[in-house]
Design an enzyme around this catalytic site. Structure first.
Site, PDB file in Angstrom:
ATOM      1  N   LYS A 273       0.854  -1.199   0.000  1.00 22.81           N
ATOM      2  CA  LYS A 273       0.000   0.000   0.000  1.00 22.81           C
ATOM      3  C   LYS A 273       0.886   1.244   0.000  1.00 22.81           C
ATOM      4  CE  LYS A 273      -4.301  -1.719   1.137  1.00 22.81           C
ATOM      5  NZ  LYS A 273      -5.611  -1.398   0.557  1.00 22.81           N
TER       6      LYS A 273
ATOM      7  N   LYS B 273     -13.977  -8.343  -6.677  1.00 26.61           N
ATOM      8  CA  LYS B 273     -14.132  -8.954  -5.362  1.00 26.61           C
ATOM      9  C   LYS B 273     -15.470  -9.683  -5.354  1.00 26.61           C
ATOM     10  CE  LYS B 273     -11.669  -5.557  -2.490  1.00 26.61           C
ATOM     11  NZ  LYS B 273     -10.660  -5.133  -3.446  1.00 26.61           N
TER      12      LYS B 273
HETATM   13 MG    MG Z   1      -7.269  -2.251  -3.763  1.00 27.88          MG
END
Ligand code: MG
Length: 342
Positions: A162, A263
């Site tokens: 990240k 997802k």
């Molecule tokens: Mg992501």
């Protein structure tokens, strides 16, 4: 069953299983360390596990894992929607996580009754070995690099980091350290929309030397992403900007993405996600199947879908059961950097 022409069964056309018993129960996931969400960090989360039993005593499992500010519903609504389906067969509208639990459980039970893994039922002869990316974190560049080295030593071919929570020079140092630590393995980053469009373009021009596989959400919103992508030397993936099939269609029309993160837990499960995947693939975009940090029941369903779709490169982001200390089912953990499905 119909056939799509390449030997792959159409998902929605499988014979329904003989469901005799339905159990709907809440369970709590807990995380080793808090995960960050749009509502701030959380260390636990309630999900709903759906267990279907057939006349032979075989069971199929599904999981509804809503996440505040990501899915349109919370756990109460998902649970109610599953109860409504159990009572009268109404498929949920407005609760994609309930739909994911129902379709996931039905497919699981169908496969068990057929004596075949779900992925093989959906796509005969598909591989049940699913390489997965490893999400790594660390407070300092050295910590991060060690975590990345450990992931690669454990067999992962892709590492995800990240970015955008720190000033850019810090991210540059962190990513440089990771690249040195992992040699020629894949490195992907996720900015979660944290850079302004102009900034994102400058940062990606600098980061291109680190040979990044892709960047998720370098800026916020599909228009901004289209602007960034126009000059980005790094392939751009959309994730939270594309939560529905309509978002995906808009992203394709705007040119916002080279790849789409799907997802299944948030989109509505394997059947709905397969539809979205078809739209993505037909538009010539790549896809990456990932979890919504749900439990292993949901992760397993997503992994079978990724295997059936052959969506194994870029590696799915499905190694997330490692983050859990209390799971929704038997933990599905990577072995040598891959999930092994049965
Ligand atoms: Mg992501």
């Amino acid at each position: 069953m119909t056939d799509s022409g390449d030997g792959r069964a159409e998902l929605g056309d499988l014979d329904p299983p003989d469901v005799r018993r339905i159990k709907i129960e809440r369970t709590e996931l807990t995380y080793q360390s808090p995960i960050s969400t749009a509502h701030g960090p959380i260390d636990h989360r309630e999900v709903v596990v759906l267990t279907l039993t057939d006349g032979e005593g075989r069971i199929g499992l599904g999981e509804a894992a809503p996440l505040a500010n990501f899915t349109p519903e919370l756990v109460n609504e998902a649970e109610l929607a599953i109860h409504r389906w159990a009572d009268d067969g109404t498929l949920p509208v407005g609760s994609p996580t309930a739909r994911a639990a129902i379709d996931g459980a039905l497919l699981d039970l169908t496969a068990r009754a057929a004596g075949r893994p779900v992925h093989d039922l959906l796509a005969p002869d598909s591989s049940g070995i699913v390489p997965v990316s490893a999400f790594v974190s660390g407070d300092t560049p050295d910590d991060l690099a060690s975590a990345a080295a450990e992931a690669v030593a454990g067999g992962h071919g892709t590492v995800k980091v990240k970015v955008a929570a720190s000033p850019f020079p810090t991210d540059l140092a962190r990513l440089t350290a990771v690249r040195e630590a992992i040699g020629d393995k894949r490195l992907r980053i996720d900015a979660n929309g944290g850079w302004a469009p102009g900034e994102a373009s400058e940062h990606l021009a600098r980061l291109a030397a680190l040979d990044l596989e892709l960047v998720e959400e370098p800026a916020a919103g599909l228009e901004a992403l289209a602007t960034v992508r126009a000059t980005s030397p790094v392939p751009v993936a959309i994730d939270e900007s594309a939560r529905t099939i309509d978002d995906v269609r808009r992203a394709i029309a705007l040119g916002s993405a080279d790849l789409v993160v799907l997802k299944p837990s948030a989109l509505g499960g394997p059947l709905v996600t397969a539809e979205v995947a078809r739209v993505v693939t037909e538009a010539g975009l790549g896809l990456v199947v990932t979890s919504l940090l749900e439990g292993s029941v949901g992760i397993r369903s997503a992994a079978h879908l990724a295997a059936a779709l052959g969506a194994l490169d870029p590696a799915p982001g499905l190694a997330t059961a490692t983050l859990l200390t209390a799971d929704s089912g038997p933990p599905l953990l990577p072995t040598k950097g891959a999930l092994v499905l049965d």
